[in-house]
Design a protein around this motif. Sequence first.
Motif, PDB file in Angstrom:
ATOM      1  N   ILE A  39       0.964  -1.304   0.229  1.00  0.00           N
ATOM      2  CA  ILE A  39       0.419  -0.438   0.449  1.00  0.00           C
ATOM      3  C   ILE A  39       1.104   1.567  -0.061  1.00  0.00           C
ATOM      4  CG2 ILE A  39      -1.868   1.527   1.479  1.00  0.00           C
ATOM      5  CD1 ILE A  39      -2.959  -1.580   2.085  1.00  0.00           C
ATOM      6  N   ALA A  40       2.385   1.282   0.427  1.00  0.00           N
ATOM      7  CA  ALA A  40       2.856   2.806   0.914  1.00  0.00           C
ATOM      8  C   ALA A  40       3.565   2.971  -0.873  1.00  0.00           C
ATOM      9  CB  ALA A  40       3.882   1.517   2.113  1.00  0.00           C
ATOM     10  N   ARG A  41       3.907   1.636  -1.275  1.00  0.00           N
ATOM     11  CA  ARG A  41       4.223   1.980  -2.456  1.00  0.00           C
ATOM     12  C   ARG A  41       3.231   2.749  -3.428  1.00  0.00           C
ATOM     13  NH1 ARG A  41       5.208  -1.026  -8.062  1.00  0.00           N
ATOM     14  NH2 ARG A  41       7.029   0.409  -8.814  1.00  0.00           N
ATOM     15  N   LEU A  42       2.203   1.944  -3.796  1.00  0.00           N
ATOM     16  CA  LEU A  42       0.935   2.322  -4.343  1.00  0.00           C
ATOM     17  C   LEU A  42       0.146   3.969  -4.412  1.00  0.00           C
ATOM     18  CD1 LEU A  42      -1.189  -0.926  -3.956  1.00  0.00           C
ATOM     19  CD2 LEU A  42      -0.257   0.434  -6.302  1.00  0.00           C
ATOM     20  N   VAL A  43       0.606   4.486  -3.077  1.00  0.00           N
ATOM     21  CA  VAL A  43       0.012   5.739  -2.320  1.00  0.00           C
ATOM     22  C   VAL A  43       1.101   6.146  -3.096  1.00  0.00           C
ATOM     23  CG1 VAL A  43      -0.257   7.100  -0.784  1.00  0.00           C
ATOM     24  CG2 VAL A  43      -1.387   4.683  -0.708  1.00  0.00           C
ATOM     25  N   ARG A  44       2.380   6.118  -2.279  1.00  0.00           N
ATOM     26  CA  ARG A  44       4.061   7.517  -3.162  1.00  0.00           C
ATOM     27  C   ARG A  44       3.684   7.354  -4.564  1.00  0.00           C
ATOM     28  NH1 ARG A  44       7.924   5.984  -5.415  1.00  0.00           N
ATOM     29  NH2 ARG A  44       8.671   3.761  -5.697  1.00  0.00           N
ATOM     30  N   LEU A  45       3.638   6.058  -5.395  1.00  0.00           N
ATOM     31  CA  LEU A  45       2.888   5.984  -6.803  1.00  0.00           C
ATOM     32  C   LEU A  45       2.133   7.725  -7.312  1.00  0.00           C
ATOM     33  CD1 LEU A  45       3.833   2.946  -8.204  1.00  0.00           C
ATOM     34  CD2 LEU A  45       5.470   4.725  -8.194  1.00  0.00           C
ATOM     35  N   ALA A  46       0.681   7.197  -6.380  1.00  0.00           N
ATOM     36  CA  ALA A  46      -0.496   8.088  -6.629  1.00  0.00           C
ATOM     37  C   ALA A  46      -0.214   9.228  -6.622  1.00  0.00           C
ATOM     38  CB  ALA A  46      -1.922   7.862  -5.789  1.00  0.00           C
ATOM     39  N   ALA A  47       0.778   9.869  -5.018  1.00  0.00           N
ATOM     40  CA  ALA A  47       1.098  10.903  -4.990  1.00  0.00           C
ATOM     41  C   ALA A  47       2.358  11.439  -6.314  1.00  0.00           C
ATOM     42  CB  ALA A  47       1.695  11.333  -3.405  1.00  0.00           C
ATOM     43  N   ARG A  48       3.110  10.696  -6.001  1.00  0.00           N
ATOM     44  CA  ARG A  48       3.992  11.287  -7.318  1.00  0.00           C
ATOM     45  C   ARG A  48       3.173  11.621  -8.864  1.00  0.00           C
ATOM     46  NH1 ARG A  48       8.612   7.595 -10.076  1.00  0.00           N
ATOM     47  NH2 ARG A  48       6.637   6.705 -11.290  1.00  0.00           N
ATOM     48  N   GLY A  49       2.107  11.133  -9.264  1.00  0.00           N
ATOM     49  CA  GLY A  49       1.518  10.653 -10.253  1.00  0.00           C
ATOM     50  C   GLY A  49       0.618  12.374 -10.307  1.00  0.00           C
ATOM     51  N   PHE A  50      -0.105  12.445  -8.932  1.00  0.00           N
ATOM     52  CA  PHE A  50      -0.630  13.632  -8.919  1.00  0.00           C
ATOM     53  C   PHE A  50       0.137  14.752  -8.492  1.00  0.00           C
ATOM     54  CE2 PHE A  50      -4.222  11.351  -6.623  1.00  0.00           C
ATOM     55  CZ  PHE A  50      -5.362  12.265  -7.268  1.00  0.00           C
ATOM     56  N   ASN A  51       1.403  14.911  -8.483  1.00  0.00           N
ATOM     57  CA  ASN A  51       1.896  16.012  -8.263  1.00  0.00           C
ATOM     58  C   ASN A  51       2.475  16.512  -9.429  1.00  0.00           C
ATOM     59  OD1 ASN A  51       1.740  16.144  -5.456  1.00  0.00           O
ATOM     60  ND2 ASN A  51       4.091  15.539  -5.529  1.00  0.00           N
ATOM     61  N   ARG A  52       2.890  15.057  -9.964  1.00  0.00           N
ATOM     62  CA  ARG A  52       3.440  15.881 -12.149  1.00  0.00           C
ATOM     63  C   ARG A  52       2.394  16.102 -12.485  1.00  0.00           C
ATOM     64  NH1 ARG A  52       8.643  13.169 -13.229  1.00  0.00           N
ATOM     65  NH2 ARG A  52       7.657  12.365 -15.357  1.00  0.00           N
ATOM     66  N   ALA A  53       0.678  15.545 -11.824  1.00  0.00           N
ATOM     67  CA  ALA A  53      -0.342  15.883 -12.972  1.00  0.00           C
ATOM     68  C   ALA A  53       0.125  17.149 -12.969  1.00  0.00           C
ATOM     69  CB  ALA A  53      -1.354  14.806 -13.196  1.00  0.00           C
ATOM     70  N   LEU A  54       0.159  18.205 -11.792  1.00  0.00           N
ATOM     71  CA  LEU A  54      -0.935  18.714 -11.407  1.00  0.00           C
ATOM     72  C   LEU A  54       0.598  20.154 -11.252  1.00  0.00           C
ATOM     73  CD1 LEU A  54      -2.350  21.335 -10.325  1.00  0.00           C
ATOM     74  CD2 LEU A  54      -1.411  20.831  -7.640  1.00  0.00           C
ATOM     75  N   GLN A  55       1.781  19.890 -11.739  1.00  0.00           N
ATOM     76  CA  GLN A  55       2.946  20.291 -12.242  1.00  0.00           C
ATOM     77  C   GLN A  55       2.960  20.666 -13.761  1.00  0.00           C
ATOM     78  OE1 GLN A  55       6.099  17.886 -10.678  1.00  0.00           O
ATOM     79  NE2 GLN A  55       6.611  19.042  -9.182  1.00  0.00           N
ATOM     80  N   LEU A  56       2.671  19.967 -13.881  1.00  0.00           N
ATOM     81  CA  LEU A  56       2.634  20.134 -15.910  1.00  0.00           C
ATOM     82  C   LEU A  56       1.192  21.341 -16.163  1.00  0.00           C
ATOM     83  CD1 LEU A  56       1.673  16.260 -17.355  1.00  0.00           C
ATOM     84  CD2 LEU A  56       3.559  18.009 -17.630  1.00  0.00           C
ATOM     85  N   ARG A  57       0.123  21.096 -15.431  1.00  0.00           N
ATOM     86  CA  ARG A  57      -0.777  22.324 -15.412  1.00  0.00           C
ATOM     87  C   ARG A  57      -0.250  23.224 -14.874  1.00  0.00           C
ATOM     88  NH1 ARG A  57      -2.715  17.421 -15.702  1.00  0.00           N
ATOM     89  NH2 ARG A  57      -4.819  17.669 -16.716  1.00  0.00           N
ATOM     90  N   LEU A  58       0.240  23.522 -13.956  1.00  0.00           N
ATOM     91  CA  LEU A  58       0.699  24.608 -12.963  1.00  0.00           C
ATOM     92  C   LEU A  58       1.835  25.368 -13.755  1.00  0.00           C
ATOM     93  CD1 LEU A  58       1.264  23.977  -9.705  1.00  0.00           C
ATOM     94  CD2 LEU A  58      -1.200  25.079 -10.356  1.00  0.00           C
ATOM     95  N   GLN A  59       2.951  24.810 -14.304  1.00  0.00           N
ATOM     96  CA  GLN A  59       3.591  25.665 -15.216  1.00  0.00           C
ATOM     97  C   GLN A  59       3.079  26.411 -16.732  1.00  0.00           C
ATOM     98  OE1 GLN A  59       6.748  23.029 -16.883  1.00  0.00           O
ATOM     99  NE2 GLN A  59       5.005  21.852 -18.715  1.00  0.00           N
ATOM    100  N   THR A  60       1.457  26.285 -16.801  1.00  0.00           N
ATOM    101  CA  THR A  60       1.030  26.702 -17.940  1.00  0.00           C
ATOM    102  C   THR A  60       1.154  28.451 -17.482  1.00  0.00           C
ATOM    103  OG1 THR A  60      -1.291  26.339 -17.144  1.00  0.00           O
ATOM    104  CG2 THR A  60       0.013  24.824 -19.197  1.00  0.00           C
ATOM    105  N   GLN A  61       0.776  28.570 -16.536  1.00  0.00           N
ATOM    106  CA  GLN A  61       1.103  30.245 -15.162  1.00  0.00           C
ATOM    107  C   GLN A  61       2.125  30.201 -15.011  1.00  0.00           C
ATOM    108  OE1 GLN A  61      -2.277  31.223 -15.884  1.00  0.00           O
ATOM    109  NE2 GLN A  61      -2.790  29.742 -17.051  1.00  0.00           N
ATOM    110  N   ASN A  62       3.206  29.693 -14.796  1.00  0.00           N
ATOM    111  CA  ASN A  62       4.522  29.725 -14.769  1.00  0.00           C
ATOM    112  C   ASN A  62       4.035  30.287 -13.012  1.00  0.00           C
ATOM    113  OD1 ASN A  62       5.757  30.756 -17.082  1.00  0.00           O
ATOM    114  ND2 ASN A  62       5.025  32.472 -17.358  1.00  0.00           N
ATOM    115  N   VAL A  63       3.814  28.844 -12.257  1.00  0.00           N
ATOM    116  CA  VAL A  63       3.662  28.321 -11.239  1.00  0.00           C
ATOM    117  C   VAL A  63       3.933  27.323 -10.579  1.00  0.00           C
ATOM    118  CG1 VAL A  63       2.365  28.429  -8.889  1.00  0.00           C
ATOM    119  CG2 VAL A  63       1.657  30.171 -10.756  1.00  0.00           C
ATOM    120  N   THR A  64       5.111  27.545  -9.806  1.00  0.00           N
ATOM    121  CA  THR A  64       5.970  26.023  -9.210  1.00  0.00           C
ATOM    122  C   THR A  64       5.155  25.209  -8.476  1.00  0.00           C
ATOM    123  OG1 THR A  64       7.439  26.746  -7.198  1.00  0.00           O
ATOM    124  CG2 THR A  64       7.743  27.115  -9.566  1.00  0.00           C
ATOM    125  N   PHE A  65       5.680  23.505  -8.486  1.00  0.00           N
ATOM    126  CA  PHE A  65       4.390  22.946  -7.550  1.00  0.00           C
ATOM    127  C   PHE A  65       4.320  24.053  -5.310  1.00  0.00           C
ATOM    128  CE2 PHE A  65       3.692  19.331  -5.030  1.00  0.00           C
ATOM    129  CZ  PHE A  65       2.488  18.898  -5.000  1.00  0.00           C
TER     130      PHE A  65
END
Length: 175
Positions: free
Chosen positions: A21-47
């Motif tokens: 479960i720890a690995r799945l949660v870590r991978l999910a969190a990483r996925g959330f962060n990366r997906a949001l970072q992709l979108r935030l960069q369009t507004q020049n905002v960092t995570f």
Amino acid sequence: MNEKSDSALKDDGLTQYNERIARLVRLAARGFNRALQLRLQTQNVTFGQWIFLRILWQEDGLSQRELSERAHLTEPTAHTALSRMEELGYIERRNVAGNRRRQHAFLTEKGWELRELLEPLAHEVNNAAIRGLSGAEEKTLRKALAVMIRNLEDDEEKAALSGVRVPPTRSNLGS
């Protein structure tokens, strides 16, 4: 773990059920962060800036220490992010109630305006993540994650009572 081993979850639909479960949660969190970072960069905002903006949208005028605690980041990390946010015109720092030492961060008009641009991006990520889950599955997931978070907070609190603390992320090894 490398990208190839992490992608194994995509290759075999059953693999995910055998993972910790720890690995799945870590991978999910990483996925959330990366997906949001992709979108935030369009507004020049960092995570990192996003984390502090979210907190300030909820409670404007917090001190650097309060912000770092709420973000679960060190004060030097908070200082760096807040300094950059001040340079960008998202916040201003000022003293409150005659305390000359402690500065508080306040959103500027530009910082408040970012909310309308950025929050929909976060909703987009959340919607992408739960795509394919039924309403009941989403509710169960939320409940399970809340229980896990509470259990892990309790575990850390018990450790602290016995004198064991989480080590700092930066160690003096090699110094």
